[in-house]
Write a protein that holds these residues in place. Structure first.
Motif, PDB file in Angstrom:
ATOM      1  N   LEU A 114       0.833  -1.200   0.000  1.00  0.00           N
ATOM      2  CA  LEU A 114       0.000   0.000   0.000  1.00  0.00           C
ATOM      3  C   LEU A 114       0.869   1.253   0.000  1.00  0.00           C
ATOM      4  O   LEU A 114       0.592   2.229  -0.696  1.00  0.00           O
ATOM      5  CB  LEU A 114      -0.923  -0.019   1.224  1.00  0.00           C
ATOM      6  N   ARG A 115       1.936   1.224   0.738  1.00  0.00           N
ATOM      7  CA  ARG A 115       2.838   2.378   0.773  1.00  0.00           C
ATOM      8  C   ARG A 115       3.525   2.575  -0.575  1.00  0.00           C
ATOM      9  O   ARG A 115       3.640   3.700  -1.065  1.00  0.00           O
ATOM     10  CB  ARG A 115       3.882   2.190   1.864  1.00  0.00           C
ATOM     11  N   GLU A 116       3.954   1.474  -1.159  1.00  0.00           N
ATOM     12  CA  GLU A 116       4.636   1.600  -2.452  1.00  0.00           C
ATOM     13  C   GLU A 116       3.669   2.066  -3.529  1.00  0.00           C
ATOM     14  O   GLU A 116       4.008   2.884  -4.381  1.00  0.00           O
ATOM     15  CB  GLU A 116       5.260   0.255  -2.841  1.00  0.00           C
ATOM     16  N   THR A 117       2.454   1.550  -3.470  1.00  0.00           N
ATOM     17  CA  THR A 117       1.477   1.905  -4.496  1.00  0.00           C
ATOM     18  C   THR A 117       1.115   3.380  -4.444  1.00  0.00           C
ATOM     19  O   THR A 117       0.881   4.013  -5.468  1.00  0.00           O
ATOM     20  CB  THR A 117       0.203   1.049  -4.312  1.00  0.00           C
ATOM     21  N   THR A 118       1.071   3.916  -3.252  1.00  0.00           N
ATOM     22  CA  THR A 118       0.665   5.315  -3.118  1.00  0.00           C
ATOM     23  C   THR A 118       1.861   6.260  -3.099  1.00  0.00           C
ATOM     24  O   THR A 118       1.668   7.468  -3.009  1.00  0.00           O
ATOM     25  CB  THR A 118      -0.137   5.520  -1.821  1.00  0.00           C
ATOM     26  N   SER A 119       3.050   5.716  -3.203  1.00  0.00           N
ATOM     27  CA  SER A 119       4.229   6.576  -3.048  1.00  0.00           C
ATOM     28  C   SER A 119       4.297   7.641  -4.134  1.00  0.00           C
ATOM     29  O   SER A 119       4.791   8.740  -3.898  1.00  0.00           O
ATOM     30  CB  SER A 119       5.503   5.733  -3.063  1.00  0.00           C
ATOM     31  N   ARG A 120       3.787   7.325  -5.310  1.00  0.00           N
ATOM     32  CA  ARG A 120       3.859   8.296  -6.395  1.00  0.00           C
ATOM     33  C   ARG A 120       2.731   9.320  -6.330  1.00  0.00           C
ATOM     34  O   ARG A 120       2.709  10.275  -7.095  1.00  0.00           O
ATOM     35  CB  ARG A 120       3.789   7.583  -7.746  1.00  0.00           C
ATOM     36  N   ALA A 121       1.773   9.084  -5.468  1.00  0.00           N
ATOM     37  CA  ALA A 121       0.601   9.960  -5.432  1.00  0.00           C
ATOM     38  C   ALA A 121       0.836  11.222  -4.623  1.00  0.00           C
ATOM     39  O   ALA A 121       0.007  12.127  -4.634  1.00  0.00           O
ATOM     40  CB  ALA A 121      -0.602   9.209  -4.857  1.00  0.00           C
ATOM     41  N   GLY A 122       1.946  11.289  -3.924  1.00  0.00           N
ATOM     42  CA  GLY A 122       2.161  12.423  -3.032  1.00  0.00           C
ATOM     43  C   GLY A 122       2.355  13.741  -3.747  1.00  0.00           C
ATOM     44  O   GLY A 122       1.685  14.721  -3.482  1.00  0.00           O
TER      45      GLY A 122
END
Lengths: 174, 406
Positions: free
Chosen positions: B35-43
């Protein structure tokens, strides 16, 4: 001129926006919706900024965001409107998914997450992504710790089943 | 502030799954990492333009909130009066209250009240401590801890989704801040609202002088001990509406004064002890709340301790994004800002953000910038391009600022 209020909010926003976007993206799978939610959250935080205690600002913003997302989820029209500039994020999973690569694993996770009821989804996001304790999660969601535990139990069961089971012929996660 | 991404969780027993297998916990860890990796680009990053738009909309939201607060301002007073009446009539025998009120220390920048407001407060009848209490008045004579439990302030606020009012103009450095809640144990975790059975959760913030423990404090003696406190409690929609209808309800021992936020607060002496009550209404997205402060001080000091020190402090600065649509002069930009798009909703003596409409003078002049002053207010206009001026900042005078020219 006293502008510390403004400057402190700007500093906070630079810190908080990327993190809030991640929470909102994990929730909605949709960058535009995530951005809308974060902007709406920051509007509310800024409106209350003179009364927000600095050390609690991020927690306040995160709580506002999660409640906003849950509230918006209850609008039926939202449930069927997913827009994204990354179409791959919304494709139903094919037979090779979700284990083909890390990106697809992530897409599968978000897809299953999106099917969870709002409270369960909130628990997963707050616990897995934000690393909150059960107590902190309960405070954020204004519910009891027992409720958090039961919601988390149900959510994890669904995630485990759908992310580790063999996809059906249509490839939709179960 | 903590950075959640900088401290990956290792405690992933999200369900207290003590019977969970190694594989279960491995899956939990995998899910968290994924979940962290998947959302890492969304920041992404926060672009200044984002913030400017956010703050402009936030200010409009704040103004709308003020209007709603003003509409519901009397609700808090109605509730407070009702509570006081119930407590007083519950009593049987009475005894005289004695004791002196310890002075509440004020911060140097505590709000300065207009002379007419000071006179209005000083004209309140001296009824503080007029009512007497007796041994049967459990509420007044019993320690606060009999009906409220000490809670951690920030956690309680997070759970309730509301801030417990603070005495912002009071120098609390010599006090211990203690929060408390009257919620019953079986209601823990419930929403902060009036329950179906009519139970009304209330959160308190006490300011205890050195050497005073909350267990010693009774409502009847608090002010005499130099203890001040604030409280907040939810109102039902009906109460809020009824409060609005009774806005003009006369009450001889109370008066209402305008808060810097634009609504009104009701000020009255504490009837069973020396001290002053200030009550107002908080309106949030979660509902309407009755807020109050009981300050161990006279009405003028109490109001100064309660009100936000600087209404102009809730100001703004914007990043000029475009030059179109400005005024031809700096003073024109100020005028536009003061009159704004919601001028019709404001009292005639106030302008943008509650600032005074008249009396503005230039206190600082640069090639492309003018700073105007009116009382404590400072407003800055920038020339964004040739003859296109806009107000880009608002704030308060700092103590070091020279007095504006006459």
């Amino acid at each position: 001129m006293r502008r510390s209020v403004e400057e402190s909010f700007d500093d906070f926003a630079v810190f908080a926006i990327p993190r809030l976007r991640k929470v909102a993206h994990a929730w909605s799978r949709d960058r535009h919706r995530a951005e809308d939610a974060v902007q709406g959250t920051l509007e509310r935080v800024f409106a209350a900024w003179p009364r927000v205690r600095r050390g609690e600002a991020y927690g306040y913003a995160r709580t506002t965001l999660v409640r906003l997302l849950i509230s918006e989820e209850r609008r039926a029209w939202r449930r069927h409107e997913v827009t994204s500039d990354d179409p791959g994020q919304h494709e139903r999973l094919g037979p090779d998914h979700p284990t083909a690569d890390q990106r697809d694993d992530g897409a599968a996770l978000l897809a299953v997450l999106a099917e969870l009821p709002p409270r369960q989804r909130a628990v997963v996001v707050l616990r897995y992504l934000e690393g909150l304790t059960v107590t902190e999660t309960a405070q954020t969601l204004r519910c009891s710790e027992g409720t958090v535990k039961s919601q988390a139990h149900d959510a994890r069961r669904v995630l485990r089943e759908r992310l580790t089971s063999t996809p059906d012929v249509e490839g939709a996660p179960r | 502030m903590t950075d959640p991404s900088a401290d990956p969780p290792t405690d992933l027993d999200v369900v207290d799954d003590v019977g969970g297998s190694e594989a279960d916990h491995t899956l939990d860890a995998d899910l968290s990492r994924l979940l962290r990796e998947t959302t890492s680009r969304a920041g992404g990053t926060a672009a200044p333009r984002d913030l400017a738009a956010v703050k402009e909309r936030g200010l409009r939201r704040r103004r709308r909130t003020r209007v709603r607060r003003a509409a519901a301002a009397a609700a808090a007073a109605v509730v407070v009066v009702a509570v006081v009446s119930v407590e007083v009539h519950d009593g049987g025998r009475t005894t005289t209250v004695s004791g002196t009120t310890a002075p509440v220390p004020l911060l140097p920048d505590a709000v300065v009240l207009p002379p007419d407001v000071e006179r209005q407060l000083q004209a309140l009848p001296d009824t503080a401590g007029r009512l007497t209490r007796g041994a049967n008045l459990g509420y007044l004579d019993g320690p606060v801890t009999r009906w409220a439990d000490v809670v951690e302030c920030s956690a309680a606020q997070r759970q309730a989704g509301i801030l417990i009012p603070a005495l912002r103009g009071m120098d609390a450095s010599g006090f211990t801040e203690v929060c408390a809640s009257n919620a019953r144990a079986e209601d823990a975790g419930e929403e902060f609202s009036v329950t179906a059975s009519g139970a009304r959760p209330t959160l308190y913030r006490f300011y205890l002088p050195q050497g005073v423990d909350l267990g010693q404090v009774t409502p009847g003696s608090a002010a005499a001990m130099g203890v001040s406190w604030t409280s907040i409690t939810p109102l039902t929609e009906q109460e809020a509406a009824e409060g609005h209808e009774r806005e003009g309800l006369p009450r001889e021992d109370a008066t209402s004064v305008a808060r810097p936020q634009g609504d009104r607060a009701v000020v009255s002496p504490v009837l069973w002890s020396r001290g002053t009550e200030v009550s107002w209404t908080e309106q949030t997205g979660a509902g309407t709340f009755a807020a109050g402060a009981t300050v161990a001080a006279d009405p003028v000091t109490a109001v100064r301790a309660t009100f936000d020190p600087h209404p102009c402090d809730s100001g703004f600065s914007i990043t000029p994004a475009r030059a179109s649509g400005g005024a031809l002069t700096a003073r024109g930009a100020l005028q536009d800002w003061l009159e704004g798009d919601d001028a019709a909703d404001r009292p005639p003596q106030t302008g943008g953000q509650g600032a005074p409409r008249m009396g503005w003078v230039v206190v600082e002049e640069r090639e492309d910038q003018r700073t105007f002053a009116a009382g404590d207010w400072r407003v800055t206009a920038h020339e964004l391009s040739w003859s296109s001026w806009r107000v880009t900042g608002q704030g308060c005078a700092s103590p070091s600022d020279p007095a504006p020219p006459a």
